[in-house]
Design an enzyme around this catalytic site. Sequence first.
Site, PDB file in Angstrom:
ATOM      1  N   GLU A 102     -11.089  50.874  25.227  1.00  0.00           N
ATOM      2  CA  GLU A 102     -11.394  49.862  26.236  1.00  0.00           C
ATOM      3  C   GLU A 102     -11.136  48.472  25.669  1.00  0.00           C
ATOM      4  OE1 GLU A 102     -14.807  50.646  28.708  1.00  0.00           O
ATOM      5  OE2 GLU A 102     -15.415  48.531  28.620  1.00  0.00           O
ATOM      6  N   ASP A 104     -11.952  44.518  26.861  1.00  0.00           N
ATOM      7  CA  ASP A 104     -12.816  43.848  27.829  1.00  0.00           C
ATOM      8  C   ASP A 104     -12.694  42.334  27.847  1.00  0.00           C
ATOM      9  OD1 ASP A 104     -14.110  46.251  28.589  1.00  0.00           O
ATOM     10  OD2 ASP A 104     -15.522  46.083  26.927  1.00  0.00           O
ATOM     11  N   GLU A 106     -15.249  39.841  29.693  1.00  0.00           N
ATOM     12  CA  GLU A 106     -16.524  39.814  30.407  1.00  0.00           C
ATOM     13  C   GLU A 106     -16.980  38.364  30.529  1.00  0.00           C
ATOM     14  OE1 GLU A 106     -18.340  44.129  29.058  1.00  0.00           O
ATOM     15  OE2 GLU A 106     -18.550  42.431  27.669  1.00  0.00           O
ATOM     16  N   GLN A 118     -17.146  36.860  26.855  1.00  0.00           N
ATOM     17  CA  GLN A 118     -17.266  37.869  25.806  1.00  0.00           C
ATOM     18  C   GLN A 118     -16.069  38.804  25.886  1.00  0.00           C
ATOM     19  OE1 GLN A 118     -21.004  39.898  24.457  1.00  0.00           O
ATOM     20  NE2 GLN A 118     -20.118  41.680  25.451  1.00  0.00           N
ATOM     21  N   GLY A 128     -18.696  47.771  19.659  1.00  0.00           N
ATOM     22  CA  GLY A 128     -19.461  46.901  18.776  1.00  0.00           C
ATOM     23  C   GLY A 128     -18.634  45.791  18.156  1.00  0.00           C
ATOM     24  N   ARG A 129     -17.525  45.422  18.820  1.00  0.00           N
ATOM     25  CA  ARG A 129     -16.643  44.385  18.271  1.00  0.00           C
ATOM     26  C   ARG A 129     -16.676  43.131  19.160  1.00  0.00           C
ATOM     27  NH1 ARG A 129     -13.311  49.215  17.627  1.00  0.00           N
ATOM     28  NH2 ARG A 129     -13.064  49.702  15.391  1.00  0.00           N
ATOM     29  N   GLU A 130     -17.866  42.712  19.536  1.00  0.00           N
ATOM     30  CA  GLU A 130     -18.002  41.588  20.443  1.00  0.00           C
ATOM     31  C   GLU A 130     -17.659  40.254  19.778  1.00  0.00           C
ATOM     32  OE1 GLU A 130     -20.471  43.667  19.646  1.00  0.00           O
ATOM     33  OE2 GLU A 130     -21.149  44.708  21.454  1.00  0.00           O
ATOM     34  N   TRP A 194     -29.031  41.849  28.818  1.00  0.00           N
ATOM     35  CA  TRP A 194     -28.160  41.626  27.667  1.00  0.00           C
ATOM     36  C   TRP A 194     -27.163  40.495  27.909  1.00  0.00           C
ATOM     37  CZ3 TRP A 194     -22.895  41.715  27.631  1.00  0.00           C
ATOM     38  CH2 TRP A 194     -22.236  42.374  28.666  1.00  0.00           C
ATOM     39  N   GLY A 197     -29.345  36.657  28.041  1.00  0.00           N
ATOM     40  CA  GLY A 197     -30.288  36.205  27.028  1.00  0.00           C
ATOM     41  C   GLY A 197     -31.730  36.488  27.403  1.00  0.00           C
TER      42      GLY A 197
END
Length: 283
Positions: A102, A104, A106, A118, A128-130, A194, A197
């Site tokens: 995926e 993204d 966002e 993001q 987990g690679r934000e 999420w 915040g």
Amino acid sequence: MESWILGLFVFLFLASAKTSKARNSASFYSNYYVTWGFDHALIINNETEIQLTLDQTSGSGFETKWRYGSGFFHIRMKIPDKNSTGVLTAFYLTSRSSDHDELDFELLGNDTAPYTLQTNVFANGQGGREQRIHFWFDPTKDFHSYKILWNHYQIVFYVDNVPIRVFKNNRKVGVNYPNQPMQIEGSVWNAEGWASGGKRTDWNQAPFKAYLQEFNADGCVLHDYAVEKCYSSHFWWNREEFWKLKPRDQKANDHVRTKYMYYDYCSDKTRYSKPPPECKSNQ
């Protein structure tokens, strides 16, 4: 010339540049169809634009009719205005598998500027690679372009022609790289918590309306899982000039990372005591 001044100059040049290839905007139905929230999706402007609405009952989303194995994909978006805290407008590529790939975009709603973008990369089920940046403009006021280049060498996220993120093919050091057939999707939905915040969505501001346009898709269409044929240099986005950023684009990317990025998973020592192996290469 100081490097930061040069980076700023290049950044402003790319951000103001028009798309190099003129094109007529395709009809929504030529490449896409609505998949959920049917009564919250409205096709407008002679089928060249879609309005997606979020309220307390539902959001809405759409996807392409085909899957792709590589390409250069884009959309233009204007996200909900007012106090849109907790509202997420997304444009992304995703595969249909248990260990999915995926890519993204966002766009996170807020009650005031600056707004946050993001990006994330999943490969073989691992995300987990934000990374998060603040926009240098107000994405609620006008349409802006969001593009994803995906070939066998790199993935590049662009905002208004500015490369804001690069994820290189680092399989040689054991890093998974997206190589599954993916379709393009767009949606607006409630990501309260999420994406806000911890702030609550103010439903008195609903309905929240996002607008998306330009539905052309430059991609290698797949009807099977033979992704390798989509690596051919027959497709312009696979040619050597797209294997890495040009020096001008690299300067613009450096400027974004320095000026607008405020979160990078590679620097998050609470999550990773040692930066993941792809981080040094991608920077």
